[in-house]
Write a protein that holds these residues in place. Structure first.
Motif, PDB file in Angstrom:
ATOM      1  N   PRO A 269       0.828  -1.224   0.000  1.00  0.00           N
ATOM      2  CA  PRO A 269       0.000   0.000   0.000  1.00  0.00           C
ATOM      3  C   PRO A 269       0.852   1.259   0.000  1.00  0.00           C
ATOM      4  O   PRO A 269       1.972   1.279   0.532  1.00  0.00           O
ATOM      5  CB  PRO A 269      -0.803  -0.132   1.303  1.00  0.00           C
ATOM      6  CG  PRO A 269      -0.778  -1.579   1.652  1.00  0.00           C
ATOM      7  CD  PRO A 269       0.538  -2.097   1.151  1.00  0.00           C
ATOM      8  N   VAL A 270       0.290   2.315  -0.575  1.00  0.00           N
ATOM      9  CA  VAL A 270       0.984   3.608  -0.592  1.00  0.00           C
ATOM     10  C   VAL A 270       1.014   4.158   0.837  1.00  0.00           C
ATOM     11  O   VAL A 270      -0.015   4.168   1.533  1.00  0.00           O
ATOM     12  CB  VAL A 270       0.254   4.601  -1.524  1.00  0.00           C
ATOM     13  CG1 VAL A 270       0.911   5.977  -1.446  1.00  0.00           C
ATOM     14  CG2 VAL A 270       0.245   4.076  -2.951  1.00  0.00           C
ATOM     15  N   PRO A 271       2.186   4.588   1.340  1.00  0.00           N
ATOM     16  CA  PRO A 271       2.256   5.126   2.702  1.00  0.00           C
ATOM     17  C   PRO A 271       1.338   6.328   2.878  1.00  0.00           C
ATOM     18  O   PRO A 271       1.228   7.188   1.990  1.00  0.00           O
ATOM     19  CB  PRO A 271       3.730   5.534   2.846  1.00  0.00           C
ATOM     20  CG  PRO A 271       4.447   4.703   1.840  1.00  0.00           C
ATOM     21  CD  PRO A 271       3.509   4.536   0.690  1.00  0.00           C
ATOM     22  N   THR A 272       0.691   6.378   4.027  1.00  0.00           N
ATOM     23  CA  THR A 272      -0.198   7.492   4.332  1.00  0.00           C
ATOM     24  C   THR A 272       0.611   8.651   4.910  1.00  0.00           C
ATOM     25  O   THR A 272       1.763   8.472   5.347  1.00  0.00           O
ATOM     26  CB  THR A 272      -1.262   7.054   5.355  1.00  0.00           C
ATOM     27  OG1 THR A 272      -0.597   6.759   6.607  1.00  0.00           O
ATOM     28  CG2 THR A 272      -2.004   5.817   4.877  1.00  0.00           C
ATOM     29  N   PRO A 273       0.033   9.857   4.929  1.00  0.00           N
ATOM     30  CA  PRO A 273       0.742  10.993   5.549  1.00  0.00           C
ATOM     31  C   PRO A 273       1.125  10.727   7.003  1.00  0.00           C
ATOM     32  O   PRO A 273       2.219  11.112   7.444  1.00  0.00           O
ATOM     33  CB  PRO A 273      -0.270  12.140   5.429  1.00  0.00           C
ATOM     34  CG  PRO A 273      -1.085  11.784   4.224  1.00  0.00           C
ATOM     35  CD  PRO A 273      -1.210  10.290   4.262  1.00  0.00           C
ATOM     36  N   ASP A 274       0.231  10.069   7.761  1.00  0.00           N
ATOM     37  CA  ASP A 274       0.558   9.764   9.154  1.00  0.00           C
ATOM     38  C   ASP A 274       1.742   8.803   9.248  1.00  0.00           C
ATOM     39  O   ASP A 274       2.602   8.936  10.135  1.00  0.00           O
ATOM     40  CB  ASP A 274      -0.654   9.151   9.852  1.00  0.00           C
ATOM     41  CG  ASP A 274      -1.753  10.174  10.109  1.00  0.00           C
ATOM     42  OD1 ASP A 274      -1.447  11.387  10.054  1.00  0.00           O
ATOM     43  OD2 ASP A 274      -2.902   9.748  10.364  1.00  0.00           O
ATOM     44  N   GLN A 275       1.795   7.829   8.349  1.00  0.00           N
ATOM     45  CA  GLN A 275       2.908   6.878   8.355  1.00  0.00           C
ATOM     46  C   GLN A 275       4.211   7.562   7.973  1.00  0.00           C
ATOM     47  O   GLN A 275       5.274   7.268   8.548  1.00  0.00           O
ATOM     48  CB  GLN A 275       2.608   5.718   7.410  1.00  0.00           C
ATOM     49  CG  GLN A 275       1.499   4.809   7.915  1.00  0.00           C
ATOM     50  CD  GLN A 275       1.026   3.820   6.882  1.00  0.00           C
ATOM     51  OE1 GLN A 275       1.309   3.970   5.681  1.00  0.00           O
ATOM     52  NE2 GLN A 275       0.300   2.783   7.311  1.00  0.00           N
ATOM     53  N   LEU A 276       4.158   8.469   7.019  1.00  0.00           N
ATOM     54  CA  LEU A 276       5.361   9.205   6.643  1.00  0.00           C
ATOM     55  C   LEU A 276       5.856  10.067   7.804  1.00  0.00           C
ATOM     56  O   LEU A 276       7.072  10.164   8.054  1.00  0.00           O
ATOM     57  CB  LEU A 276       5.072  10.084   5.419  1.00  0.00           C
ATOM     58  CG  LEU A 276       4.848   9.326   4.099  1.00  0.00           C
ATOM     59  CD1 LEU A 276       4.361  10.287   3.019  1.00  0.00           C
ATOM     60  CD2 LEU A 276       6.148   8.651   3.655  1.00  0.00           C
ATOM     61  N   ALA A 277       4.939  10.675   8.541  1.00  0.00           N
ATOM     62  CA  ALA A 277       5.326  11.499   9.689  1.00  0.00           C
ATOM     63  C   ALA A 277       5.931  10.621  10.786  1.00  0.00           C
ATOM     64  O   ALA A 277       6.930  11.001  11.419  1.00  0.00           O
ATOM     65  CB  ALA A 277       4.113  12.260  10.218  1.00  0.00           C
ATOM     66  N   ALA A 278       5.343   9.439  11.017  1.00  0.00           N
ATOM     67  CA  ALA A 278       5.881   8.522  12.026  1.00  0.00           C
ATOM     68  C   ALA A 278       7.277   8.049  11.632  1.00  0.00           C
ATOM     69  O   ALA A 278       8.161   7.921  12.498  1.00  0.00           O
ATOM     70  CB  ALA A 278       4.947   7.325  12.198  1.00  0.00           C
ATOM     71  N   ALA A 279       7.478   7.804  10.362  1.00  0.00           N
ATOM     72  CA  ALA A 279       8.796   7.373   9.889  1.00  0.00           C
ATOM     73  C   ALA A 279       9.834   8.472  10.091  1.00  0.00           C
ATOM     74  O   ALA A 279      10.977   8.206  10.503  1.00  0.00           O
ATOM     75  CB  ALA A 279       8.721   6.984   8.423  1.00  0.00           C
ATOM     76  N   GLU A 280       9.432   9.710   9.845  1.00  0.00           N
ATOM     77  CA  GLU A 280      10.367  10.830  10.030  1.00  0.00           C
ATOM     78  C   GLU A 280      10.734  10.997  11.500  1.00  0.00           C
ATOM     79  O   GLU A 280      11.907  11.221  11.830  1.00  0.00           O
ATOM     80  CB  GLU A 280       9.739  12.120   9.486  1.00  0.00           C
ATOM     81  CG  GLU A 280      10.684  13.315   9.557  1.00  0.00           C
ATOM     82  CD  GLU A 280      10.084  14.561   8.917  1.00  0.00           C
ATOM     83  OE1 GLU A 280      10.739  15.619   8.985  1.00  0.00           O
ATOM     84  OE2 GLU A 280       8.972  14.469   8.359  1.00  0.00           O
TER      85      GLU A 280
END
Length: 210
Positions: A188-199
Motif C-alpha cells: 500500500p501507498v504510505p499514508t501521511p501519518d505513516q510518513l510522519a511517524a517514519a520521520e
C-alpha cells in the motif's frame, strides 16, 4: 565305519553346529543389549541436558528464577572457559547489554553441544574454536568494546530503551494487502501519518546515535 559310528559322527556334527549357533546367538544378544543400553542412556539422559543446556533465548526469558539460574550458569562458564582464551575480555557493563548476554549464552550452549559425550564431535569442537568463538569475540568487541558501566547512568549514551519497531501499527494493513492481493500487488501507498511517524523514528534514531 559301522552304522552306529556314522550315526555318532552325525550327532557330533549336529552338536557342534548347535554349540556354534548358541555362541553366535549369545554374541547377538550381547550386542543388542549394548545397543539398547546406549539408546536408553541417550533417550533417558536427553531430559537432563535439555533442561540445563537448551539455548532458551535470553531475549525471550520471562521467568525471573529461571533467568537468574541461566545467568549463574553463564557466569561460571565465562570464568571456566570463555575468559581462558587470549583476546576474550568483557567490559564491566556486559550484563547491561542484553544482546551481549544472548551472544554469550548461545556460545556456551554450542560449546556444551560440541563436547557432549553423545552428540558432540571433534568437527563441532573445531567449528566452535575456529568460527563460533572468534565470531562472538569480534562482534562483542565491535558493539560494546568501548562501553563502561558509567555510560548506563540516566542520560548517558547507553541508557536508552530498546529501539522500537518502526511503524508497527501498519503490520495489519500490510498483512491484509499481501493476502488479499494473492501476494502479487505492490505494498500500500504510505499514508501521511505513516510518513510522519517514519520521520520521527529516523530523527530519534539519529539523536540516540550521536
Amino acid at each position: 565305519m559301522t552304522a552306529p559310528d556314522a550315526h555318532d559322527a552325525a550327532m557330533g556334527r549336529e552338536h557342534a553346529r548347535t554349540v556354534r549357533r548358541v555362541s553366535e546367538l549369545e554374541t547377538l544378544v550381547q550386542q543388542l543389549c549394548a545397543d539398547v543400553h546406549t539408546i536408553a542412556r541417550r533417550v533417558g539422559g536427553a531430559a537432563e541436558p535439555e533442561a540445563k543446556q537448551v539455548p532458551g533465548s535470553w531475549l525471550l526469558a520471562d521467568d525471573p528464577v529461571g533467568a537468574a539460574a541461566q545467568l549463574g550458569e553463564l557466569v561460571e562458564w565465562l570464568y571456566r572457559v570463555y575468559l581462558r582464551y587470549q583476546g576474550t575480555w568483557l567490559p564491566t557493563c556486559w550484563l547491561w547489554h542484553a544482546d551481549a548476554v544472548e551472544e554469550l549464552w548461545w556460545l556456551r550452549c554450542a560449546h556444551a553441544d560440541a563436547y557432549d559425550p553423545d552428540r558432540g564431535s571433534w568437527q563441532r569442537a573445531a567449528d566452535w574454536h575456529d568460527r563460533q568463538r572468534p565470531g562472538v569475540v569480534r562482534r562483542l568487541t565491535k558493539e560494546i568494546g568501548s562501553c563502561e558501566l558509567s555510560l548506563h547512568l540516566p542520560g548517558a549514551r547507553r541508557a536508552v530503551p530498546p529501539t522500537p519497531v518502526p511503524l508497527a501499527p501498519a503490520a495489519a494493513q500490510i498483512a491484509a494487502s499481501w493476502i488479499d492481493s494473492g501476494r502479487h500487488a505492490p505494498a500500500p501507498v504510505p499514508t501521511p501519518d505513516q510518513l510522519a511517524a517514519a520521520e520521527r523514528h529516523d530523527h530519534d534514531q539519529y539523536r540516540s546515535q550521536r
